[in-house]
Structures are given as C-alpha cells and as structure tokens.
Design a protein around this motif. Structure first.
Motif, PDB file in Angstrom:
ATOM      1  N   LYS A 190      12.596  -0.690  -2.073  1.00 33.82           N
ATOM      2  CA  LYS A 190      11.798  -0.991  -2.850  1.00 33.82           C
ATOM      3  C   LYS A 190      11.497  -0.012  -3.997  1.00 33.82           C
ATOM      4  N   ASP A 191      10.676  -0.681  -5.158  1.00 28.90           N
ATOM      5  CA  ASP A 191      10.588  -0.329  -6.525  1.00 28.90           C
ATOM      6  C   ASP A 191      10.294   1.243  -6.416  1.00 28.90           C
ATOM      7  N   PRO A 192      10.800   2.103  -6.896  1.00 26.45           N
ATOM      8  CA  PRO A 192      10.511   3.487  -6.763  1.00 26.45           C
ATOM      9  C   PRO A 192       9.255   3.902  -7.624  1.00 26.45           C
ATOM     10  N   ALA A 193       8.862   3.315  -8.655  1.00 25.59           N
ATOM     11  CA  ALA A 193       7.373   3.261  -9.441  1.00 25.59           C
ATOM     12  C   ALA A 193       6.392   2.750  -8.600  1.00 25.59           C
ATOM     13  N   THR A 194       6.595   1.811  -7.963  1.00 27.39           N
ATOM     14  CA  THR A 194       5.623   1.123  -7.402  1.00 27.39           C
ATOM     15  C   THR A 194       5.007   1.965  -5.964  1.00 27.39           C
ATOM     16  N   LEU A 195       6.108   2.427  -5.439  1.00 24.99           N
ATOM     17  CA  LEU A 195       5.930   3.218  -4.141  1.00 24.99           C
ATOM     18  C   LEU A 195       5.261   4.515  -4.478  1.00 24.99           C
ATOM     19  N   ALA A 196       5.559   5.134  -5.764  1.00 26.53           N
ATOM     20  CA  ALA A 196       4.894   6.547  -6.146  1.00 26.53           C
ATOM     21  C   ALA A 196       3.659   6.186  -6.525  1.00 26.53           C
ATOM     22  N   ALA A 197       3.309   4.856  -6.974  1.00 27.40           N
ATOM     23  CA  ALA A 197       1.853   4.661  -7.577  1.00 27.40           C
ATOM     24  C   ALA A 197       0.949   4.425  -6.222  1.00 27.40           C
ATOM     25  N   ALA A 198       1.581   3.838  -5.235  1.00 28.62           N
ATOM     26  CA  ALA A 198       0.735   3.613  -3.920  1.00 28.62           C
ATOM     27  C   ALA A 198       0.427   4.902  -3.270  1.00 28.62           C
ATOM     28  N   ALA A 199       1.600   5.818  -3.185  1.00 26.12           N
ATOM     29  CA  ALA A 199       1.322   7.085  -2.400  1.00 26.12           C
ATOM     30  C   ALA A 199       0.406   7.760  -3.291  1.00 26.12           C
ATOM     31  N   LEU A 200       0.306   7.831  -4.483  1.00 24.93           N
ATOM     32  CA  LEU A 200      -0.781   8.725  -5.281  1.00 24.93           C
ATOM     33  C   LEU A 200      -2.225   8.187  -5.115  1.00 24.93           C
ATOM     34  N   TYR A 201      -2.210   6.652  -5.055  1.00 26.65           N
ATOM     35  CA  TYR A 201      -3.384   6.006  -4.801  1.00 26.65           C
ATOM     36  C   TYR A 201      -4.032   6.516  -3.479  1.00 26.65           C
ATOM     37  N   ASP A 218      -1.830   1.147 -14.280  1.00 26.36           N
ATOM     38  CA  ASP A 218      -1.733   1.145 -15.653  1.00 26.36           C
ATOM     39  C   ASP A 218      -0.606   2.302 -15.971  1.00 26.36           C
ATOM     40  N   ALA A 219      -0.989   3.471 -15.482  1.00 29.91           N
ATOM     41  CA  ALA A 219      -0.149   4.690 -15.688  1.00 29.91           C
ATOM     42  C   ALA A 219       1.456   4.581 -15.049  1.00 29.91           C
ATOM     43  N   ALA A 220       1.585   3.617 -14.190  1.00 29.02           N
ATOM     44  CA  ALA A 220       2.582   3.481 -13.355  1.00 29.02           C
ATOM     45  C   ALA A 220       3.584   2.148 -14.115  1.00 29.02           C
ATOM     46  N   SER A 221       2.553   1.441 -14.877  1.00 28.49           N
ATOM     47  CA  SER A 221       3.348   0.149 -15.464  1.00 28.49           C
ATOM     48  C   SER A 221       3.570  -0.775 -14.684  1.00 28.49           C
ATOM     49  N   VAL A 222       2.748  -0.821 -13.307  1.00 22.75           N
ATOM     50  CA  VAL A 222       3.030  -1.782 -12.242  1.00 22.75           C
ATOM     51  C   VAL A 222       1.737  -2.622 -12.053  1.00 22.75           C
ATOM     52  N   SER A 223       1.977  -3.761 -11.300  1.00 25.60           N
ATOM     53  CA  SER A 223       0.775  -4.189 -10.943  1.00 25.60           C
ATOM     54  C   SER A 223       0.075  -3.884  -9.723  1.00 25.60           C
ATOM     55  N   THR A 224      -1.410  -4.295  -9.705  1.00 23.77           N
ATOM     56  CA  THR A 224      -2.193  -3.834  -8.616  1.00 23.77           C
ATOM     57  C   THR A 224      -1.778  -4.489  -7.559  1.00 23.77           C
TER      58      THR A 224
END
Length: 239
Positions: A190-201, A218-224
C-alpha cells in the motif's frame, strides 16, 4: 589507463562528457571542432578550439534535479544522492528513450527512498511536471539497471510532515504512528503516504479535533478517495 578525478574517483566517458563516478563532477576537457570552409564555398579546412565545455544534457539534468529537490523541500543529502545515481545511470545508458524531466523525477524519488526522506510520488511528479506512470517506468528501469538496494518505505515517517501542515499536537502524531505500526504487517504494497494520512485521520476523528479529511489529504498530497480506502483497510485490520 584509468583517469582519476581530484577526489580520487574514477572518470567515465558518457554522452561526450567525462564524469567522476564518485563526486559527480563533470570534468572539463578540450573539444576541437573541425569546420569545412568548402561548405561555405571558401575552400580548405580549419580547426577551431572551443575550450572547456559542458554538454547541455548533463547541465540540464542537474538543473532539473536541483529544481525538483528545491520544490519538494528535499535536503542536500537527497540532492547529492540524486547526482550520484544520475551519473551511474548515465554510465549505463539508462537515460536513453526517457524524457529528461521524467528521468530526473525518477532519480529524485529514488534518492528520497534511499535516504529515507519521505516524499510522495505525487509531490515529486508535480514538481517535475511529469506523469506518475511515466516516472514509475523510469524509476523501475534505473533501480533494476543499477541493482539498487532500496529500503522499504516507512509510512510512519510521513506523519510528522502532515502533522506540521495541519498544526496537530504531538500526542496525535504519536498515536497515528503507533496505529500504523500495529497494522503495517497487513498493509504490504500500500502507498505509505496514503496509509499515513488515513491513520492520522482516524486518530483525529477519535480525538474530535476538527481537522477535516480534505485538509489531511492535501497535506499528504493524496486523494480523499484513496485515503478513505486505506482507512477502511486499517479499520478491517484492527477488527
């Protein structure tokens, strides 16, 4: 005879240039161009000394790498690593058939991974104005061609930058990092940045601190959309 740079590294010749494989310096060399006056109807030949020159491809590549690193806020260690990768790739001819900006973006992405500096594919491609699919092809070509030892990405390393962008407190960041460590064995590929964003949310929702999904994306530069999918993956892994 093996030519040596001032730093002691060996010098290779590629694309009409002499490049040190250790420090990346382009060695100045005398270039002589023979011009035919007969082409101009003047008859005879002459030799014109052009002095020390650096060819445009390498100079442009260095500018591209520097510009991408600057736009992504990558530290000097990434820039130096990128130049080293570039010179090695140049020696093997891996740049052939690849657009210069795409090639530079792939090299910066590799340098970030090797130096464990968290930067998303999207942020690098946006800085280079290239398509992710093209960058990934160049990335794989260089990584395989040079047999690079690339460490696996750590999703938790993206947490700090996202937290700073969203002005989140340290305890929230620690909880998100701990959450990632709990589910990471089940998140391979899995994409690490998207995983990090999801965990943070997930942590932000539990803490009810008012940060929106869009702000973190937006901070992670990934899509919702991608973030929601990874959130579902994490929640399933926790059940």
């Amino acid at each position: 005879m093996v030519l040596r740079c001032r730093c002691g590294g060996s010098v290779i010749h590629a694309d009409a240039e002499a490049v040190c494989v250790k420090c990346g310096m382009v060695q100045a060399q005398e270039v002589h161009i023979v011009e035919s006056k007969s082409i101009l109807g003047l008859g005879g030949w002459r030799i014109r000394d052009m002095g020390s020159m650096i060819s445009l491809p390498t100079a442009r590549a260095r500018r591209d790498i520097e510009a991408i690193c600057s736009k992504c806020g990558a530290p000097d260690v990434v820039y130096r690593r990128a130049l080293s990768i570039y010179n090695s790739a140049l020696g093997y001819g891996l740049q052939r058939g690849c657009h210069h900006a795409t090639f530079a973006a792939a090299i910066v992405s590799l340098a970030c991974r090797m130096e464990m500096v968290p930067r998303t594919t999207k942020s690098i491609c946006e800085a280079a104005l290239v398509k992710p699919c093209s960058m990934h092809r160049a990335y794989n070509t260089i990584a395989i061609g040079l047999s690079l030892d690339i460490p696996p990405p750590d999703p938790a390393s993206f947490i700090s930058g996202m937290g700073s962008a969203c002005d989140l407190p340290v305890p929230v960041l620690r909880q998100a990092a701990e959450l990632l460590r709990r589910v990471q064995p089940q998140m391979s590929g899995k994409d690490p940045a998207t995983l990090a964003a999801a965990a943070l949310y997930i942590v932000c929702v539990s803490q009810k601190n008012g940060v929106t999904q869009q702000q973190i994306a937006d901070a992670a530069s990934v899509s919702t959309v991608s973030m929601r999918l990874r959130r579902q993956d994490i929640e399933r892994a926790l059940d």
